[in-house]
Scaffold this active site. Structure first.
Site, short mmCIF file in Angstrom:
data_model
loop_
_atom_site.label_atom_id
_atom_site.label_comp_id
_atom_site.label_asym_id
_atom_site.label_seq_id
_atom_site.Cartn_x
_atom_site.Cartn_y
_atom_site.Cartn_z
N HIS A 198 0.81 -1.22 0.00
CA HIS A 198 0.00 0.00 0.00
C HIS A 198 0.85 1.27 0.00
CE1 HIS A 198 -3.01 2.76 2.29
NE2 HIS A 198 -3.06 2.99 0.99
N HIS A 225 1.59 4.89 -2.83
CA HIS A 225 1.78 6.26 -2.35
C HIS A 225 3.19 6.79 -2.64
CE1 HIS A 225 -1.84 7.21 0.14
NE2 HIS A 225 -2.02 5.90 0.03
N HIS A 245 -3.89 1.04 -6.23
CA HIS A 245 -4.16 1.65 -4.93
C HIS A 245 -5.56 1.30 -4.44
CE1 HIS A 245 -5.53 4.95 -2.22
NE2 HIS A 245 -4.38 4.66 -1.65
N ASN A 273 -6.50 -0.54 -0.85
CA ASN A 273 -6.86 0.46 0.15
C ASN A 273 -8.32 0.39 0.61
OD1 ASN A 273 -6.24 3.10 1.65
ND2 ASN A 273 -8.03 3.65 0.41
N ILE A 283 -6.35 9.44 -0.61
CA ILE A 283 -6.56 9.10 0.79
C ILE A 283 -5.56 8.04 1.19
CG2 ILE A 283 -8.25 7.32 0.33
CD1 ILE A 283 -8.27 9.74 3.32
#
Length: 491
Positions: A152, A157, A343, A347, A491
């Site tokens: 993740h 990110h 993602h 997530n 997010i």
């Protein structure tokens, strides 16, 4: 089921040699090869030898050994965590479900790293089933940490940041590739900055609640050494893990070795639609390979990406040269995949799967009890209490659940794959028409996902717990829906 259709479906791989061998440097870490023998798993193989099972592509592995061992001594000695490196061997059954056969728990050798690993020694006895459940918890702890810190954070990110920066620095607002990629970079730098302040900072939530503790970011960033941009493309990732083989006559040009692999099946549909959109769009502006090579703005963008944004990897031979249309299409598809579908898949199901901490604990506070100790007697007399005293503590549980509840939410102003936040993003009618086809193709993928989730024979979508796989369902409303692929990491 969760290894194929859960939060971290990108670790499971085909077992191609037995016993499993370590890739760690033996001069530094000693012999880290597995101690699992054929005797441990023979009775699960339905008359096959291990060699026959491997040849038939029946054996798979969830490997959390080599990533953990280099940090395990420091974690166990210098934090309150007490845990193991793990290997889990699984057998592919006729209904396409995976049967766990053996779990190996390993600790650094007490004589020093150069002597290798020591398997957890547990005598067989009447507590086998309870011990097996506890062993699965140690695997789940490793998988939770692998998911949050590597799959993740690191692989979505963190790795997308150099692409965001180079695109904004080198491509003008009217450049066609800027217009293609810009929606997929929306708010990512902002959300990452917030994460560095309250989540992955020293003493933040991650260090408090996940077992690497103060080594969490070092653990995560060290694994960047193995990152390869081209392997982030879904087809390449599946082939690397042995989960698929090239098959020109099959859909997407691949044959999955596990036919009911929800992440891969839905993901390949999404990947294909993204790639077709990127191909249609870029072909409007680049009619030849020479057009790629002569676009000085594009070439400066790629040069910064490789040489500055990835300065420590600038000499890697796998970087595309950005000399032809195929390289541009594949590279842009991969960037969009990372920022959107990858993602989303890792997530937005966090609260669904991790909101109940015993399913995916983030920490282990005790080793496996040894016979003759008070902990072992507690395990015998009250296994539930022993289990809860082993996994994540109450305060840390509250922190994690509060965090993942927020992370699993879609905002009311979310912009999803196939959408733009303004209809005036282009004045090129041909580009607008290609984008409309992209949206329709995604809607067709949604229909196929709904149909698959209705098929009861697909046990990894419709198993005993009947949780349909929706993490790659493109659209969603606001809130915690367990579906929806936003354009970008917001997010």
């Amino acid at each position: 089921m969760e290894m194929l259709a859960g939060l971290n479906p990108v670790i499971i791989s085909l077992l191609q040699e037995f016993p499993p061998r370590s890739k760690l440097n033996a001069k530094v870490y000693g012999n880290q090869d597995s101690s699992i023998s054929e005797e441990h798993i023979r009775h699960f193989l339905k008359g096959l030898t291990v060699a026959e099972a491997i040849k038939s592509n029946k054996l798979f592995i969830l490997d959390h050994h080599d990533t953990v061992i280099p940090y395990l001594r420091r974690i166990n000695d210098n934090t309150t965590s007490k845990t193991y490196a793990t290997r889990t061997i699984l057998y592919l059954q006729n209904d396409d479900t995976l049967k766990p056969m053996a779990i190996e728990l390993s600790l650094p050798h007490p004589g020093g790293d150069q002597f290798g690993a020591t398997p957890a020694d547990q005598k067989e006895g009447s507590l086998e089933e309870i011990i097996w459940q506890l062993a699965k918890a140690y695997v789940a702890v490793n998988d939770s940490v692998s998911h949050e810190l590597i799959t993740h954070f690191l692989h979505t990110h963190a790795v997308i940041e150099p692409f965001v920066i180079a695109t904004n620095r080198q491509l003008s607002l009217i450049h066609p590739i800027y217009k293609l990629l810009h929606p997929h970079f929306r708010d990512t730098m902002s959300i990452n900055a917030i994460a560095r302040q309250i989540l992955i900072n020293g003493g933040g939530v991650v260090e408090l609640a996940f077992y690497p503790a103060k080594y969490s970011m070092e653990f995560s960033s060290s694994l960047y050494k193995d990152w390869n941009f081209t392997e982030q493309a879904l087809p390449q990732d599946l082939k690397k893990r042995g989960m698929a083989v090239p098959h020109p006559e099959s859909k997407h040009g691949l044959r999955l070795l596990i036919k009911d692999y929800p992440y891969a099946i839905d993901g390949l549909d999404i990947w294909s639609v993204i790639r077709n959109w990127v191909s249609d769009y870029t072909s409007l502006y680049y009619k030849t390979d020479e057009a790629i090579r002569s676009d000085t703005e594009l070439q400066m963008w790629w040069k910064e990406l490789v040489e500055v944004g990835h300065g420590d990897k600038r000499d890697e031979p796998w970087w595309p040269k950005m000399e032809n249309r195929e390289e541009l299409i594949e590279s842009c598809t991969t960037m969009i995949w990372i920022a959107s579908a990858l993602h989303a898949a890792t997530n937005f199901g966090q609260y669904t799967y991790s909101g109940y901490m015993p399913n995916r604990p983030t920490n282990s506070r005790r080793f496996m009890p040894v016979e003759g100790t008070a902990e072992f007697e507690e395990l015998r007399e009250n296994p539930d209490r022993a289990f809860m005293r082993t996994i994540t503590a109450k305060l840390q549980t509250l922190l994690v659940i509060s965090l993942i509840e927020v992370l699993s939410m879609h905002s009311s102003d979310e912009v999803y794959l196939g959408q733009r936040d303004t209809a005036e993003w282009t004045v090129d009618l041909a580009a607008a028409a290609a984008f409309e086809r992209f949206g329709k193709a995604l809607a067709e993928v949604e229909e196929r996902i709904v149909e698959r989730n209705r098929e009861e024979k697909l046990r990894n979508r419709h198993g005993p717990v009947k949780i349909p796989y929706t993490l790659l369902f493109p659209s969603s409303g606001a809130g915690m829906t367990g579906k929806g692929i936003p354009n970008s990491i917001t997010i």
